[in-house]
Design a protein around this motif. Sequence first.
Motif, short mmCIF file in Angstrom:
data_model
loop_
_atom_site.label_atom_id
_atom_site.label_comp_id
_atom_site.label_asym_id
_atom_site.label_seq_id
_atom_site.Cartn_x
_atom_site.Cartn_y
_atom_site.Cartn_z
N ASP A 42 0.85 -1.17 0.10
CA ASP A 42 0.08 -0.03 0.12
C ASP A 42 0.84 1.35 -0.20
O ASP A 42 0.37 2.40 -0.04
CB ASP A 42 -0.89 0.04 1.24
CG ASP A 42 -0.33 -0.04 2.53
OD1 ASP A 42 -0.78 0.01 3.53
OD2 ASP A 42 1.10 -0.59 2.48
N LYS A 43 2.10 1.15 0.07
CA LYS A 43 2.96 2.29 0.01
C LYS A 43 3.78 2.42 -1.33
O LYS A 43 4.08 1.61 -1.93
CB LYS A 43 4.10 2.09 1.17
CG LYS A 43 3.47 2.22 2.53
CD LYS A 43 4.74 2.16 3.66
CE LYS A 43 4.16 2.41 5.05
NZ LYS A 43 5.48 2.25 6.12
N LEU A 44 3.82 3.62 -1.80
CA LEU A 44 4.30 4.29 -3.07
C LEU A 44 5.45 5.11 -2.84
O LEU A 44 5.67 5.84 -1.89
CB LEU A 44 3.20 4.75 -3.75
CG LEU A 44 2.04 4.07 -3.85
CD1 LEU A 44 0.95 4.98 -4.97
CD2 LEU A 44 2.23 2.91 -5.02
N TRP A 45 6.64 4.93 -3.91
CA TRP A 45 7.67 5.88 -4.07
C TRP A 45 8.04 6.20 -5.46
O TRP A 45 7.59 5.28 -6.30
CB TRP A 45 8.91 5.39 -3.05
CG TRP A 45 9.29 3.96 -3.80
CD1 TRP A 45 8.96 2.49 -3.58
CD2 TRP A 45 10.61 3.80 -4.37
NE1 TRP A 45 9.38 1.97 -4.24
CE2 TRP A 45 10.65 2.45 -4.67
CE3 TRP A 45 11.77 4.87 -4.70
CZ2 TRP A 45 11.78 2.01 -5.26
CZ3 TRP A 45 12.88 4.26 -5.28
CH2 TRP A 45 12.64 2.81 -5.67
N TYR A 46 8.62 7.17 -5.52
CA TYR A 46 8.84 7.78 -7.02
C TYR A 46 10.39 7.96 -7.04
O TYR A 46 11.16 8.13 -6.24
CB TYR A 46 8.43 9.17 -7.03
CG TYR A 46 7.94 9.31 -8.50
CD1 TYR A 46 7.04 8.94 -9.21
CD2 TYR A 46 8.89 10.14 -9.23
CE1 TYR A 46 6.89 9.25 -10.52
CE2 TYR A 46 8.76 10.53 -10.63
CZ TYR A 46 7.64 10.03 -11.17
OH TYR A 46 7.25 10.27 -12.42
N CYS A 47 10.76 7.30 -8.30
CA CYS A 47 12.41 7.53 -8.51
C CYS A 47 12.58 8.13 -10.00
O CYS A 47 11.68 7.79 -10.81
CB CYS A 47 13.07 6.08 -8.69
SG CYS A 47 14.79 6.13 -8.81
#
Length: 262
Positions: free
Chosen positions: A103-108
């Motif tokens: 349920d957690k998102l991150w961006y790169c």
Amino acid sequence: MRATQEDFDKVMQVVREQIIRTLTSKPTSLELFKTKVYALNYSEILKLRQTERMHQEETLAAPVLELREKLKPELLELIKQQRLNRLCEGTLFRKISSRRRQDKLWYCRLSPNHKVLHYGDVEDGLESPPIESLQEKIPVADIKTLLIGKDCPHMREKGAGKQNKDVLELAFTITYDMEEYCLNFIAPTRYEFCLWTDGLNVLMGKEMTSERTKSDLDILLSMEIKLRLLDLESIPIPDAPPVIPQPPSNFNFCYDFSHIEQ
């Protein structure tokens, strides 16, 4: 006049080809399937076979194969630039915690000068955060290795053996700073996996190895060669260049204009 086994085999081969060619066009209904099968009669199949045979002979001719090899470096460079541009746009990844919650998102994303990877957690619904909002950084010069699939640390953790095969095919990891640290990825799609692994390999000075690179290169080569051969349509391409004739014994037939200039 009785039909022989050879005649029967030819008929069956045509019928089989009718069905395969029609199914390749993906008809949306049974009626449309029947219509296309009936339209694809024996004479049409002969025309298609002839066209395909001529195209194959052209693409396998020695000059065409030589042209393909000359075009490859230029087109590979084009693919490399596309991969790096895609990394600069960035991608939203999902984070798998120790409890396997997704349920957690991150961006790169890659910096415009291709020297730093910026990443950080983002709120759900934020598709493309500005690069200034991504607080974590990894210098590209510090990246040491690229791991994929079951070789990734987050795929070797306890319980990782139960991971879905699809997740395993989307996993990749970069190690950095003397290989003491790593950044783990789960790509949203196989397409993104190919773009990112290719782009990271380019940044490390290595070859692009994904199946997407081969597919893109084949498409670009096919299109470029067709454009180059447009002026030669219906002209047979020889397997070898013509023999260069011997030079003349003298060049007395040339007119000397030097006395006019004087």
